[in-house]
Every structure is written in structure tokens, then in C-alpha cells.
Design an enzyme around this catalytic site. Sequence first.
Site, mmCIF file in Angstrom:
data_model
loop_
_atom_site.group_PDB
_atom_site.id
_atom_site.type_symbol
_atom_site.label_atom_id
_atom_site.label_comp_id
_atom_site.label_asym_id
_atom_site.label_seq_id
_atom_site.Cartn_x
_atom_site.Cartn_y
_atom_site.Cartn_z
ATOM 1 N N ALA A 11 -3.854 -6.515 10.163
ATOM 2 C CA ALA A 11 -3.766 -5.063 10.266
ATOM 3 C C ALA A 11 -2.341 -3.915 10.138
ATOM 4 O O ALA A 11 -2.168 -3.793 11.117
ATOM 5 C CB ALA A 11 -4.267 -5.295 11.136
ATOM 6 N N VAL A 91 -3.306 -9.440 4.709
ATOM 7 C CA VAL A 91 -1.564 -10.883 4.793
ATOM 8 C C VAL A 91 -0.706 -10.172 4.684
ATOM 9 O O VAL A 91 -0.558 -10.323 2.623
ATOM 10 C CB VAL A 91 -1.932 -12.248 5.374
ATOM 11 C CG1 VAL A 91 -3.257 -11.950 6.663
ATOM 12 C CG2 VAL A 91 -1.615 -13.102 4.247
ATOM 13 N N LEU A 164 -2.152 1.781 -3.327
ATOM 14 C CA LEU A 164 -1.608 3.021 -2.500
ATOM 15 C C LEU A 164 -0.270 2.826 -2.228
ATOM 16 O O LEU A 164 0.555 1.430 -2.047
ATOM 17 C CB LEU A 164 -1.737 2.701 -0.952
ATOM 18 C CG LEU A 164 -1.589 1.798 -0.143
ATOM 19 C CD1 LEU A 164 -0.307 2.145 0.348
ATOM 20 C CD2 LEU A 164 -2.991 1.589 1.269
ATOM 21 N N LYS A 221 -1.268 -5.969 -11.065
ATOM 22 C CA LYS A 221 -0.825 -5.421 -9.968
ATOM 23 C C LYS A 221 0.819 -5.353 -9.845
ATOM 24 O O LYS A 221 1.395 -4.956 -10.084
ATOM 25 C CB LYS A 221 -1.363 -6.230 -8.653
ATOM 26 C CG LYS A 221 0.000 -5.573 -7.027
ATOM 27 C CD LYS A 221 -0.708 -3.942 -6.658
ATOM 28 C CE LYS A 221 0.509 -4.115 -5.705
ATOM 29 N NZ LYS A 221 0.025 -2.645 -5.552
ATOM 30 N N GLY A 274 13.238 1.595 -2.590
ATOM 31 C CA GLY A 274 13.808 0.670 -1.406
ATOM 32 C C GLY A 274 11.811 -0.117 -1.009
ATOM 33 O O GLY A 274 11.150 0.454 -2.245
ATOM 34 N N CYS A 277 7.698 -4.005 -1.442
ATOM 35 C CA CYS A 277 6.475 -4.241 -2.462
ATOM 36 C C CYS A 277 8.219 -4.342 -4.089
ATOM 37 O O CYS A 277 7.592 -5.136 -4.131
ATOM 38 C CB CYS A 277 5.013 -3.377 -2.707
ATOM 39 S SG CYS A 277 4.572 -2.690 -1.928
ATOM 40 N N PHE A 278 8.087 -3.519 -4.541
ATOM 41 C CA PHE A 278 8.848 -3.569 -5.820
ATOM 42 C C PHE A 278 10.192 -4.784 -5.991
ATOM 43 O O PHE A 278 9.507 -5.127 -7.106
ATOM 44 C CB PHE A 278 9.358 -2.196 -5.206
ATOM 45 C CG PHE A 278 9.167 -0.760 -6.089
ATOM 46 C CD1 PHE A 278 7.387 -1.207 -6.358
ATOM 47 C CD2 PHE A 278 9.287 0.652 -6.644
ATOM 48 C CE1 PHE A 278 7.119 -0.079 -7.051
ATOM 49 C CE2 PHE A 278 8.680 1.756 -6.624
ATOM 50 C CZ PHE A 278 7.517 1.520 -7.207
HETATM 51 P P1 NAD Z 1 2.194 -5.939 6.335
HETATM 52 O O1 NAD Z 1 3.334 -6.948 7.766
HETATM 53 O O2 NAD Z 1 2.717 -4.781 7.748
HETATM 54 O O3 NAD Z 1 0.799 -6.728 7.296
HETATM 55 C C1 NAD Z 1 0.772 -8.053 7.431
HETATM 56 C C2 NAD Z 1 -0.273 -8.237 8.429
HETATM 57 O O4 NAD Z 1 -0.826 -9.834 8.772
HETATM 58 C C3 NAD Z 1 0.844 -8.719 9.932
HETATM 59 O O5 NAD Z 1 0.596 -7.260 10.793
HETATM 60 C C4 NAD Z 1 0.493 -10.157 10.193
HETATM 61 O O6 NAD Z 1 0.144 -10.134 11.890
HETATM 62 C C5 NAD Z 1 -0.739 -10.770 9.665
HETATM 63 N N1 NAD Z 1 -1.047 -11.918 9.260
HETATM 64 C C6 NAD Z 1 -0.401 -13.016 8.686
HETATM 65 N N2 NAD Z 1 -1.312 -13.698 8.573
HETATM 66 C C7 NAD Z 1 -2.300 -13.749 9.333
HETATM 67 C C8 NAD Z 1 -2.845 -14.830 9.575
HETATM 68 N N3 NAD Z 1 -3.380 -15.696 8.854
HETATM 69 N N4 NAD Z 1 -4.121 -14.428 10.394
HETATM 70 C C9 NAD Z 1 -4.654 -13.244 10.971
HETATM 71 N N5 NAD Z 1 -3.252 -11.614 10.648
HETATM 72 C C10 NAD Z 1 -1.800 -12.444 9.963
HETATM 73 O O7 NAD Z 1 2.451 -6.408 5.108
HETATM 74 P P2 NAD Z 1 1.790 -5.005 4.490
HETATM 75 O O8 NAD Z 1 2.726 -4.311 4.038
HETATM 76 O O9 NAD Z 1 0.478 -4.464 5.118
HETATM 77 O O10 NAD Z 1 0.795 -5.844 3.244
HETATM 78 C C11 NAD Z 1 0.636 -6.703 2.983
HETATM 79 C C12 NAD Z 1 0.073 -6.831 1.560
HETATM 80 O O11 NAD Z 1 -0.430 -5.841 0.544
HETATM 81 C C13 NAD Z 1 1.056 -7.432 0.526
HETATM 82 O O12 NAD Z 1 0.641 -8.864 -0.186
HETATM 83 C C14 NAD Z 1 2.129 -6.408 -0.188
HETATM 84 O O13 NAD Z 1 2.836 -6.817 -1.483
HETATM 85 C C15 NAD Z 1 0.227 -6.332 -0.748
HETATM 86 N N6 NAD Z 1 0.754 -3.984 -0.783
HETATM 87 C C16 NAD Z 1 1.066 -3.433 -0.053
HETATM 88 C C17 NAD Z 1 1.443 -2.475 -0.084
HETATM 89 C C18 NAD Z 1 2.486 -1.709 0.581
HETATM 90 O O14 NAD Z 1 2.445 -0.418 0.129
HETATM 91 N N7 NAD Z 1 2.484 -1.835 1.789
HETATM 92 C C19 NAD Z 1 0.667 -2.374 -0.620
HETATM 93 C C20 NAD Z 1 0.218 -2.229 -2.203
HETATM 94 C C21 NAD Z 1 0.523 -3.668 -1.304
HETATM 95 C C1 UDX Z 2 4.722 1.033 -4.457
HETATM 96 C C2 UDX Z 2 3.817 1.461 -5.356
HETATM 97 O O1 UDX Z 2 3.468 3.095 -5.666
HETATM 98 C C3 UDX Z 2 2.361 1.403 -5.021
HETATM 99 O O2 UDX Z 2 1.167 1.719 -6.032
HETATM 100 C C4 UDX Z 2 1.933 0.392 -4.482
HETATM 101 O O3 UDX Z 2 1.084 -0.196 -4.381
HETATM 102 C C5 UDX Z 2 3.022 0.339 -3.441
HETATM 103 O O4 UDX Z 2 4.890 -0.303 -3.877
HETATM 104 P P1 UDX Z 2 5.929 2.595 -2.305
HETATM 105 O O5 UDX Z 2 6.686 1.326 -1.914
HETATM 106 O O6 UDX Z 2 5.055 2.214 -1.116
HETATM 107 O O7 UDX Z 2 4.486 2.258 -3.374
HETATM 108 O O8 UDX Z 2 6.029 3.557 -2.592
HETATM 109 P P2 UDX Z 2 6.939 4.633 -4.023
HETATM 110 O O9 UDX Z 2 6.487 5.624 -3.857
HETATM 111 O O10 UDX Z 2 6.673 3.990 -4.691
HETATM 112 O O11 UDX Z 2 8.470 4.698 -3.404
HETATM 113 C C6 UDX Z 2 8.967 3.578 -3.751
HETATM 114 C C7 UDX Z 2 10.606 3.498 -3.676
HETATM 115 O O12 UDX Z 2 11.400 4.019 -4.729
HETATM 116 C C8 UDX Z 2 10.886 4.540 -1.936
HETATM 117 O O13 UDX Z 2 12.650 4.071 -2.347
HETATM 118 C C9 UDX Z 2 10.990 5.580 -3.159
HETATM 119 O O14 UDX Z 2 11.808 7.028 -2.046
HETATM 120 C C10 UDX Z 2 11.735 5.363 -4.776
HETATM 121 N N1 UDX Z 2 11.734 6.712 -5.875
HETATM 122 C C11 UDX Z 2 10.085 6.850 -6.060
HETATM 123 C C12 UDX Z 2 12.183 7.347 -6.229
HETATM 124 O O15 UDX Z 2 13.542 5.895 -5.944
HETATM 125 N N2 UDX Z 2 12.271 7.278 -7.060
HETATM 126 C C13 UDX Z 2 11.229 8.407 -7.553
HETATM 127 O O16 UDX Z 2 10.582 8.516 -8.853
HETATM 128 C C14 UDX Z 2 9.925 7.649 -6.957
#
Ligand code: NAD
Ligand code: UDX
Length: 463
Positions: A11, A91, A164, A221, A274, A277-278
Site C-alpha cells: 500500500a 511491494v 506514474l 520499464k 532524486g 526509481c531512477f
Molecule cells: P513503497 O515502499 O512506498 O511501498 C511498498 C509497500 O509494500 C510498503 O508499504 C511495504 O510495507 C509493503 N510490503 C513489502 N513487503 C510486503 C509483503 N510481503 N506483504 C505486504 N506488504 C509488503 O514502494 P513504492 O514506491 O510504492 O514502489 C513499489 C514498487 O513500484 C517498486 O518496485 C518501485 O520501483 C515501483 N515503482 C515506483 C514508482 C514511484 O513513483 N514510487 C513508480 C513506478 C514504479
Molecule cells: C519517475 C518516472 O518519471 C516515472 O515514469 C516512473 O514511473 C517513476 O520514476 P518520479 O521519480 O516520481 O518518476 O518523478 P520524475 O518526475 O521523473 O522526477 C525524478 C527526478 O528528476 C526529480 O528529482 C526531478 O526533480 C528530476 N528532474 C525531472 C529534473 O531534474 N529535471 C527534469 O527535467 C525532470
Amino acid sequence: MKITKICCIGAGYVGGPTMAVIAQNCPHIQVTVVDLNTERILAWNDENTDNIPIYEPGLDAIVAEARGRNLFFSTEVDKAIDEAQIIFISVNTPTKTYGKGKGMAADLKYIELCARQIAKVAKDDKIVVEKSTLPVRTAEAIKSILDSTGNGVQFQILSNPEFLAEGTAVQDLLNPDRILIGGDTTEEGQKAIQALVDVYSNWVSPEKILTTNVWSSELSKLTANAFLAQRISSINAMSELCEKTGADVNEVAKAIGMDSRIGSKFLKASVGFGGSCFQKDILNLVYIAKSYGLNEVADYWEQVIIMNDHQKRRFSNNIVKTLYNTVADKKIAFLGWAFKKDTNDTRESAAIYVANDLINEHANIAVYDPKVSRKKILSDLDYLETRSSEENAGSIITFDNPYLSCENAHAIAVLTEWDEFVHYDWQKIYDKMQKPAFVFDGRNILNKAELENIGFVYQAIGS
Ligand code: NAD
Ligand code: UDX
């Protein structure tokens, strides 16, 4: 197959918003989001939607609409798995901090735990969806764990990565550029793909739903994130050259961005990217390439990270150099701590590394961020293990009021591009600062002419 029940394990920043949007757009489907973290689930269930654990513009309203109707947050993982036809795994997959691949590979222990739990609980056929970002070919490992029980339950594994971006999650989910679904080429695989396509079709038009094989989907991805981050490192590399040559990186970005082959997005020079993900995903990509012996491929992508680290370090070094080579006992005000605007997420934020460098130089850091708590700021610094928690706490003061945080400061550093920073009364801020009053704009958002007229010494990135 008619889908009536979906479960999502995790979540977090992805699971919460993604499932809220699915529930909002599919009132006929019951969506249950489960997590081991009781505190997080309690916050998702907080009567006041201002207190949900993730700040995303527009998310509170969607949760308020769907929660209790067909959207549920729970800690009862087994029950939700048992009831669901589709199980999303969402997760965290952080960079490993131990053992083989430490500092590079994705840590898949949480993914494996999910697979084992699904295998243990499932009594009827399930579609298991990889929503987390995973190394290419992870589906193979998940399948092998799921099939190991030998109890006759059939599993289909789909890859459905999430694109997203934080801060715009709701809009990105409502109007995605594309939905990517990878699945098996067998008849059962194609049926599973169709079941998931049908879920998204409730609000996404068919031409935006792309289906591929599992490996292409998983690798797309990592590739998307690598390309996006590469653009930022590319423009940041040029920003340093601009500073030496009298060119202006904003003008260069505009000029190249008008070339339709290049495009104007993601060309904003900054203190460094920052976010959760990146860096994690590129390190993982580098690790995967190396594991196949593709050293040139690995080195090519690693350079994106090297450049980003350089950009963060360059920013802090420049502050020290400009402040007459010492920041010891000087108050430096940070505007922003989050890794970008409109989120309370701070993972891998440049602010953490800049603060760490300046604390090494004995500076006192005063932080104001509209959405980030002191507790979070201190835990971010403690995570680096550079010094004791007490020392970190002694070097950081936090404020709820930006004007107070800048009072008596020798310099202000803008670390996040929150809109409100642009509209402050900069004369009022200037009047209460030490002189000369410096501004280091790590996001190029402030008005240089206005600040210089007031009397600030203003420095931006790349000009
Ligand atoms: P997050 O840390 O916010 O959430 C993950 C959750 O999973 C935590 O709340 C944790 O307690 C729970 N969890 C872990 N193991 C578990 C288990 N065995 N059972 C139940 N719950 C469990 O992470 P996030 O930012 O949502 O990212 C999740 C995934 O999505 C990662 O692989 C990430 O790379 C990917 N992702 C993230 C973003 C982003 O913008 N944050 C975007 C695209 C993809
Ligand atoms: C990124 C990807 O954009 C998204 O598609 C993927 O699912 C998750 O990782 P996020 O990390 O949430 O999303 O934000 P993003 O808007 O990509 O920004 C990442 C970092 O790059 C931030 O620190 C932002 O300030 C920086 N950034 C972004 C720059 O410094 N310059 C830019 O032109 C764009």
C-alpha cells in the site's frame, strides 16, 4: 473471465494511488489493498482523508469517493489473496544493501515473500501481476515458486509496470500515455492478458493499451527510467559547460527542445535527480548488463549515475567555495527537502546529499518543506550513516515558516521546485539575512533580475 475481486500487496506510493484509481473507475470490482505495515494501513483508513499516508494532489478526493464502497485497505493479507482473481504485487524493490550485488542489484526478498504467500494461500486459479519494477526475467522465478506447491492451482504471471510519476500520480493514472501488459504467448496467457486489458478498458482507450511478451514488458520499464534519467544527466552535464562558457542552459534546453526529434520535456537542469526509481533502476540495469558480460552497456548507463552524483556534489562544493571557503557555524537555509514538488516523498532527494556535505563542513542547516516532517529529514540523514543521530539532530533545525527558516541565514539553497517559493516576499527575506545574502537556486525557479535588484547574490544552475 469476469473479474470481480482484485487484491494488491503493498500500500505504498504505487499500490495506494493505482488501486484507488482502479476502484474509482471500476465500481463493479472490489479492490483490497493489503500491507504488513499496520501504521500505514491505519493511515489509509483514517476518517480524515487529509491524513492518508501519501500526499498526491487529488488523491484524497478519490479515496474519499471509493473507500468503503469498493476500495478497502487491510492487513489481512491471506484473506485478500484467497478471495481475489487478480493479485497485483506492488511491494518495494530497493537496491540491495548486503551480499552479492550489494549497492547495485534490486533486492527481491519482498517479491519472493509475496510469491511464497500467494503459493501457500491460493486455492483456485489466479492471475499474478508484477506491478513493482523488476529485473528482466523475474517472472520466471515467481512462476517457479508459485508452481512448486504441486496442488494443481494454475497461475498466470503478467508484467504490468507502472509509469506514474509522483506529484502527478492521479493525472498520470487517469490519463496514462500507455498501459503496458506483458504475458505468456499461450492461450491461457492471452486470456489473462485480456482479463487485465478489460479492467483498464473501463477508462483507458484501447489504442493506449499495449500488450507484449513478459520479458519485453519487464525490460521496457527499466529502459524508460534509464532514458528519462539520461536526459537529465545530459542537460546537467551541459549546465556545467554553460557555467564556464557564458551560455545559459535554459536557453540551450529551449533551443534543442524545439527540435521535434528531441522534444522539450525532461530537459530541466537541476541539482540532480532524486526519487526512489531512477538511481535504483539504472543501478539494477547496470548490474543485469554486467551479469551477461555486457561491460560496455553497463558502463554506458552507469555514467548517468556518475554524472548525477557529480551534479549534487558540485552544488554543495559551490556553496562552500562561494561563502569564502567556509560554512562552519553558518546558517544555511534549505527551501525544500522532497525530491520534487507536490510530493512528501524524500527518497534519494538531492537535499539529503547536499545537507550531508554541508554538515561535514560544520554548517547549520535550517530546513523548510511544506510537506516533509522533521522526523523524516533526520531519518533520511541517519540512513547515510555518516555520523551519529545526535550529531545529525544537532546540525538540522526545521521550521514550519519559511521566513523564520531564512532569518539570519548566510545563504539560501533551493532544493525543491515548490511553486510557493517563487511567490515569497523576497525583500522581506533579504532584510533579515546576513550580508552579503546568497541564493543558490538548485531548480532555476526564482527571478534572477528581481533578486539581484533587491541585493541578493544569486546563482543558478547552468548560467
Ligand atoms: P513503497 O515502499 O512506498 O511501498 C511498498 C509497500 O509494500 C510498503 O508499504 C511495504 O510495507 C509493503 N510490503 C513489502 N513487503 C510486503 C509483503 N510481503 N506483504 C505486504 N506488504 C509488503 O514502494 P513504492 O514506491 O510504492 O514502489 C513499489 C514498487 O513500484 C517498486 O518496485 C518501485 O520501483 C515501483 N515503482 C515506483 C514508482 C514511484 O513513483 N514510487 C513508480 C513506478 C514504479
Ligand atoms: C519517475 C518516472 O518519471 C516515472 O515514469 C516512473 O514511473 C517513476 O520514476 P518520479 O521519480 O516520481 O518518476 O518523478 P520524475 O518526475 O521523473 O522526477 C525524478 C527526478 O528528476 C526529480 O528529482 C526531478 O526533480 C528530476 N528532474 C525531472 C529534473 O531534474 N529535471 C527534469 O527535467 C525532470
